[in-house]
Design a protein around this motif. Structure first.
Motif, mmCIF file in Angstrom:
data_model
loop_
_atom_site.group_PDB
_atom_site.id
_atom_site.type_symbol
_atom_site.label_atom_id
_atom_site.label_comp_id
_atom_site.label_asym_id
_atom_site.label_seq_id
_atom_site.Cartn_x
_atom_site.Cartn_y
_atom_site.Cartn_z
ATOM 1 N N ILE A 150 1.770 10.062 5.882
ATOM 2 C CA ILE A 150 0.950 9.373 4.882
ATOM 3 C C ILE A 150 -0.255 10.249 4.558
ATOM 4 O O ILE A 150 -0.965 10.697 5.464
ATOM 5 C CB ILE A 150 0.453 8.004 5.383
ATOM 6 C CG1 ILE A 150 1.627 7.051 5.631
ATOM 7 C CG2 ILE A 150 -0.530 7.383 4.391
ATOM 8 C CD1 ILE A 150 1.216 5.718 6.254
ATOM 9 N N PRO A 152 -3.683 9.745 3.185
ATOM 10 C CA PRO A 152 -4.478 8.530 2.955
ATOM 11 C C PRO A 152 -5.243 8.496 1.635
ATOM 12 O O PRO A 152 -5.290 7.456 0.972
ATOM 13 C CB PRO A 152 -5.448 8.515 4.147
ATOM 14 C CG PRO A 152 -4.793 9.353 5.192
ATOM 15 C CD PRO A 152 -4.066 10.416 4.440
ATOM 16 N N THR A 153 -5.866 9.616 1.245
ATOM 17 C CA THR A 153 -6.721 9.625 0.060
ATOM 18 C C THR A 153 -6.561 10.943 -0.684
ATOM 19 O O THR A 153 -5.958 11.897 -0.176
ATOM 20 C CB THR A 153 -8.212 9.454 0.433
ATOM 21 O OG1 THR A 153 -8.670 10.666 1.069
ATOM 22 C CG2 THR A 153 -8.417 8.274 1.368
ATOM 23 N N GLU A 154 -7.158 11.026 -1.861
ATOM 24 C CA GLU A 154 -7.125 12.272 -2.618
ATOM 25 C C GLU A 154 -7.888 13.381 -1.928
ATOM 26 O O GLU A 154 -7.649 14.566 -2.170
ATOM 27 C CB GLU A 154 -7.690 12.039 -4.027
ATOM 28 C CG GLU A 154 -6.797 11.172 -4.900
ATOM 29 C CD GLU A 154 -7.237 11.150 -6.357
ATOM 30 O OE1 GLU A 154 -8.293 11.743 -6.652
ATOM 31 O OE2 GLU A 154 -6.528 10.542 -7.175
ATOM 32 N N PHE A 169 2.533 9.802 -0.773
ATOM 33 C CA PHE A 169 1.283 9.547 -1.496
ATOM 34 C C PHE A 169 1.377 8.333 -2.414
ATOM 35 O O PHE A 169 0.547 8.156 -3.300
ATOM 36 C CB PHE A 169 0.920 10.800 -2.304
ATOM 37 C CG PHE A 169 -0.526 10.890 -2.726
ATOM 38 C CD1 PHE A 169 -1.552 10.715 -1.816
ATOM 39 C CD2 PHE A 169 -0.857 11.169 -4.044
ATOM 40 C CE1 PHE A 169 -2.879 10.814 -2.212
ATOM 41 C CE2 PHE A 169 -2.188 11.276 -4.451
ATOM 42 C CZ PHE A 169 -3.197 11.085 -3.530
ATOM 43 N N ARG A 174 -0.458 4.224 0.879
ATOM 44 C CA ARG A 174 -1.888 4.442 1.108
ATOM 45 C C ARG A 174 -2.599 3.118 1.372
ATOM 46 O O ARG A 174 -3.509 3.052 2.211
ATOM 47 C CB ARG A 174 -2.494 5.163 -0.090
ATOM 48 C CG ARG A 174 -1.946 6.581 -0.258
ATOM 49 C CD ARG A 174 -2.163 7.114 -1.643
ATOM 50 N NE ARG A 174 -3.575 7.206 -1.987
ATOM 51 C CZ ARG A 174 -4.027 7.447 -3.215
ATOM 52 N NH1 ARG A 174 -3.185 7.611 -4.222
ATOM 53 N NH2 ARG A 174 -5.319 7.516 -3.438
ATOM 54 N N ARG A 175 -2.189 2.064 0.677
ATOM 55 C CA ARG A 175 -2.785 0.742 0.926
ATOM 56 C C ARG A 175 -2.486 0.266 2.334
ATOM 57 O O ARG A 175 -3.345 -0.329 3.003
ATOM 58 C CB ARG A 175 -2.255 -0.278 -0.099
ATOM 59 C CG ARG A 175 -2.912 -0.187 -1.462
ATOM 60 C CD ARG A 175 -2.643 -1.439 -2.277
ATOM 61 N NE ARG A 175 -1.231 -1.608 -2.548
ATOM 62 C CZ ARG A 175 -0.608 -1.139 -3.641
ATOM 63 N NH1 ARG A 175 -1.298 -0.455 -4.552
ATOM 64 N NH2 ARG A 175 0.676 -1.349 -3.834
ATOM 65 N N TYR A 177 -2.001 2.130 4.982
ATOM 66 C CA TYR A 177 -2.861 2.885 5.899
ATOM 67 C C TYR A 177 -4.278 2.326 5.862
ATOM 68 O O TYR A 177 -4.912 2.128 6.909
ATOM 69 C CB TYR A 177 -2.857 4.356 5.496
ATOM 70 C CG TYR A 177 -3.606 5.267 6.445
ATOM 71 C CD1 TYR A 177 -2.950 5.858 7.513
ATOM 72 C CD2 TYR A 177 -4.956 5.540 6.270
ATOM 73 C CE1 TYR A 177 -3.623 6.695 8.403
ATOM 74 C CE2 TYR A 177 -5.643 6.371 7.138
ATOM 75 C CZ TYR A 177 -4.968 6.944 8.201
ATOM 76 O OH TYR A 177 -5.645 7.774 9.072
ATOM 77 N N ASN A 178 -4.766 2.068 4.671
ATOM 78 C CA ASN A 178 -6.119 1.518 4.531
ATOM 79 C C ASN A 178 -6.234 0.143 5.173
ATOM 80 O O ASN A 178 -7.290 -0.221 5.715
ATOM 81 C CB ASN A 178 -6.499 1.450 3.053
ATOM 82 C CG ASN A 178 -7.968 1.120 2.847
ATOM 83 O OD1 ASN A 178 -8.845 1.784 3.389
ATOM 84 N ND2 ASN A 178 -8.233 0.092 2.057
#
Length: 265
Positions: A150, A152-154, A169, A174-175, A177-178
């Motif tokens: 994963i 996680p972010t840009e 991605f 990503r959600r 993981y968040n």
């Protein structure tokens, strides 16, 4: 206590690299992924000579996970992620070390996207969220560590626009993981380096390592119990540049044992 994760991308083919790194970095606990070796082909003799004991769940081809320990006894809890009795892929290993639950993870890649492999990935994440919530609910000292597959972010990827169609991605990944972070888990490396471009994987193609065109896939998440114990961490990026090395680099953290041990009954 120094805890590391390393996707070795074939433990027997890259054993000299692994041993060299173990000798130079000297981690206490190591979670390995992508062994690409059956149970009987795990190089336990060489691992023992390097000073480590091991628990492993081997599997031919792409999977296989292991946990190495130097100076700490290990007790295996389970070698499969609960929630799907038909899942035979070796991607999860859970042990107890120094009264901490260590979960070695190798999440599914999920490509090609969309498709059944991505659906399997999302189901695996759902099961992981359920298991990880149990640790939070029980207020246990626990660590989720490994190759999450994963981004996680840009801030965790070179040229994010090139990954918009990749399973690593996707917004729902990503959600998820968040959501782990919102549930109380601490992304240790991002906590230590909140604004830096830090990568843990560089493709073999197009001189990605030389250009530092990488992505961050390998994570170490701490339960609330351990958050205040985090004192150091990093990525051993130089290992990726060694001859015949994995396309991943080892990631590590250090916990101050005195800060968590006094709370463990």
């Amino acid at each position: 206590m120094k805890i590391a994760t390393y996707n070795v991308n074939g433990i027997n083919g890259r054993l000299p690299v692994l041993i060299k790194w173990l000798e130079s970095s000297k981690p206490d606990i190591v979670c390995l992924q992508e062994l690409k070796a059956t149970q009987d082909k795990f190089p336990i003799a060489e691992i023992n000579r390097a000073g480590y004991q091991a628990i492993w769940n081997g599997q031919k081809q792409w999977n296989g996970v292991a946990i190495l320990s130097k100076g700490y006894e290990m007790t295996e809890v389970q070698s499969t992620l609960p929630g799907n009795a038909n899942d035979i892929q070796s991607r999860y290993l859970e042990v107890i070390i120094d009264q901490i639950v260590i979960c070695c993870l190798y999440l599914p890649n999920g490509n090609p996207f969309p498709g059944p492999k991505f659906e399997y990935k999302m189901d695996w994440i759902k099961r992981l969220k359920k298991r990880s919530k149990q640790f939070i609910d029980m207020d246990l000292p626990a660590i989720l560590v490994g190759d999450f597959n994963i981004i996680p972010t840009e801030n965790d990827v070179h040229k994010p626009e090139k990954w918009k169609d990749d399973a690593l991605f996707q917004p729902e990944v990503r959600r998820a993981y968040n959501q782990l972070l919102k549930n109380g888990w601490t992304d240790s490396i991002r906590t230590l380096f909140p604004d830096e471009k830090i990568y843990t994987f560089w493709d073999y193609l197009y001189k990605a390592y030389d250009r530092n065109a990488g992505i961050r896939l390998d994570h170490i998440l701490l339960s609330p119990y351990l958050k205040s114990s985090l004192i150091n961490g990093g990525v051993d990026k130089e290992v990726r540049g060694w001859t015949k090395s994995s396309d991943h680099a080892p990631v590590w953290i250090e916990l101050e044992r005195n800060k968590y041990a006094k709370f463990i009954k």
